[in-house]
Design a protein around this motif. Structure first.
Motif, PDB file in Angstrom:
ATOM      1  N   ASN A  85       0.662  -1.341  -0.004  1.00 16.92           N
ATOM      2  CA  ASN A  85      -0.087   0.112  -0.146  1.00 16.92           C
ATOM      3  C   ASN A  85       0.958   1.261   0.025  1.00 16.92           C
ATOM      4  O   ASN A  85       0.350   2.504  -0.182  1.00 16.92           O
ATOM      5  N   CYS A  86       2.096   1.275   0.361  1.00 23.82           N
ATOM      6  CA  CYS A  86       2.986   2.551   0.371  1.00 23.82           C
ATOM      7  C   CYS A  86       4.182   2.648  -0.281  1.00 23.82           C
ATOM      8  O   CYS A  86       4.457   3.918  -0.274  1.00 23.82           O
ATOM      9  N   TYR A  87       4.717   1.570  -0.349  1.00 27.45           N
ATOM     10  CA  TYR A  87       5.978   1.648  -1.288  1.00 27.45           C
ATOM     11  C   TYR A  87       5.961   2.443  -2.604  1.00 27.45           C
ATOM     12  O   TYR A  87       7.123   2.739  -2.899  1.00 27.45           O
ATOM     13  N   SER A  88       5.044   2.287  -3.237  1.00 22.18           N
ATOM     14  CA  SER A  88       4.988   3.265  -4.530  1.00 22.18           C
ATOM     15  C   SER A  88       5.472   4.528  -4.440  1.00 22.18           C
ATOM     16  O   SER A  88       6.094   5.187  -5.157  1.00 22.18           O
ATOM     17  N   CYS A  89       5.070   5.217  -3.228  1.00 24.46           N
ATOM     18  CA  CYS A  89       5.791   6.573  -2.946  1.00 24.46           C
ATOM     19  C   CYS A  89       6.792   6.566  -1.750  1.00 24.46           C
ATOM     20  O   CYS A  89       7.265   7.448  -1.589  1.00 24.46           O
ATOM     21  N   HIS A  90       6.609   5.573  -0.831  1.00 20.37           N
ATOM     22  CA  HIS A  90       7.464   5.687   0.671  1.00 20.37           C
ATOM     23  C   HIS A  90       8.556   4.499   0.478  1.00 20.37           C
ATOM     24  O   HIS A  90       9.139   4.406   1.453  1.00 20.37           O
ATOM     25  N   SER A  91       9.137   4.013  -0.781  1.00 18.79           N
ATOM     26  CA  SER A  91      10.140   3.192  -0.467  1.00 18.79           C
ATOM     27  C   SER A  91      11.304   4.085  -0.555  1.00 18.79           C
ATOM     28  O   SER A  91      11.421   5.457  -0.852  1.00 18.79           O
ATOM     29  N   ASN A  92      12.545   3.671  -0.409  1.00 17.04           N
ATOM     30  CA  ASN A  92      13.912   4.245  -0.472  1.00 17.04           C
ATOM     31  C   ASN A  92      14.089   4.950  -1.745  1.00 17.04           C
ATOM     32  O   ASN A  92      14.488   6.108  -1.750  1.00 17.04           O
ATOM     33  N   ALA A  93      13.579   4.164  -2.678  1.00 19.62           N
ATOM     34  CA  ALA A  93      13.940   4.875  -4.197  1.00 19.62           C
ATOM     35  C   ALA A  93      12.978   6.287  -4.484  1.00 19.62           C
ATOM     36  O   ALA A  93      13.062   6.810  -5.315  1.00 19.62           O
ATOM     37  N   THR A  94      11.804   5.951  -3.849  1.00 16.87           N
ATOM     38  CA  THR A  94      10.562   6.910  -4.312  1.00 16.87           C
ATOM     39  C   THR A  94      10.401   8.072  -3.328  1.00 16.87           C
ATOM     40  O   THR A  94       9.814   9.101  -3.883  1.00 16.87           O
ATOM     41  N   ALA A  95      10.766   7.943  -2.095  1.00 14.35           N
ATOM     42  CA  ALA A  95      10.333   8.859  -1.074  1.00 14.35           C
ATOM     43  C   ALA A  95      10.695  10.421  -1.545  1.00 14.35           C
ATOM     44  O   ALA A  95       9.754  11.207  -0.904  1.00 14.35           O
ATOM     45  N   ALA A  96      11.868  10.420  -1.965  1.00 14.48           N
ATOM     46  CA  ALA A  96      12.276  11.834  -1.964  1.00 14.48           C
ATOM     47  C   ALA A  96      11.576  12.272  -3.233  1.00 14.48           C
ATOM     48  O   ALA A  96      11.159  13.638  -3.119  1.00 14.48           O
ATOM     49  N   SER A  97      11.084  11.865  -4.164  1.00  6.64           N
ATOM     50  CA  SER A  97       9.930  12.494  -5.347  1.00  6.64           C
ATOM     51  C   SER A  97       8.558  12.560  -5.241  1.00  6.64           C
ATOM     52  O   SER A  97       7.977  13.367  -5.457  1.00  6.64           O
ATOM     53  N   PHE A  98       8.220  11.463  -4.343  1.00  2.52           N
ATOM     54  CA  PHE A  98       6.873  11.218  -4.322  1.00  2.52           C
ATOM     55  C   PHE A  98       6.297  11.123  -2.781  1.00  2.52           C
ATOM     56  O   PHE A  98       5.003  11.357  -2.653  1.00  2.52           O
TER      57      PHE A  98
END
Length: 90
Positions: free
Chosen positions: A19-32
């Motif tokens: 539910n969360c990694y699309s925006c809150h993974s280490n790879a995406t958190a800075a952008s999304f």
């Protein structure tokens, strides 16, 4: 909904992955994800109160998932149980 055997690795991490990694993974958190990372235990523990408020879509917290409905009630309950049981790294 299993509310008896709630663990970080077996319950909470899969909820966040789905539910969360699309925006809150280490790879995406800075952008999304407003730089909020939820990919490891330490980050989740640090942000647990805000995550609980957000997934419950409680006033004062940014409702998550962004532009989506609430996650399953069972998943919310399991996350809350993990928090109430001391946020163990299990």
């Amino acid at each position: 909904c299993d509310s008896l055997n709630v663990t970080f690795s077996g319950t909470v991490a899969p909820i966040l992955t789905s539910n969360c990694y699309s925006c809150h993974s280490n790879a995406t958190a800075a952008s999304f994800g407003n730089n909020i990372r939820l990919e490891n235990y330490a980050d989740v523990k640090t942000n647990a109160v805000a995550v609980a408020g957000s997934i419950n879509q409680t006033g004062g917290y940014s409702p998550m998932p962004k532009n989506g409905g609430k996650i399953k009630a069972c998943s919310i309950r399991q996350f809350e149980i993990w928090v109430s049981q001391g946020m163990l790294n299990n």
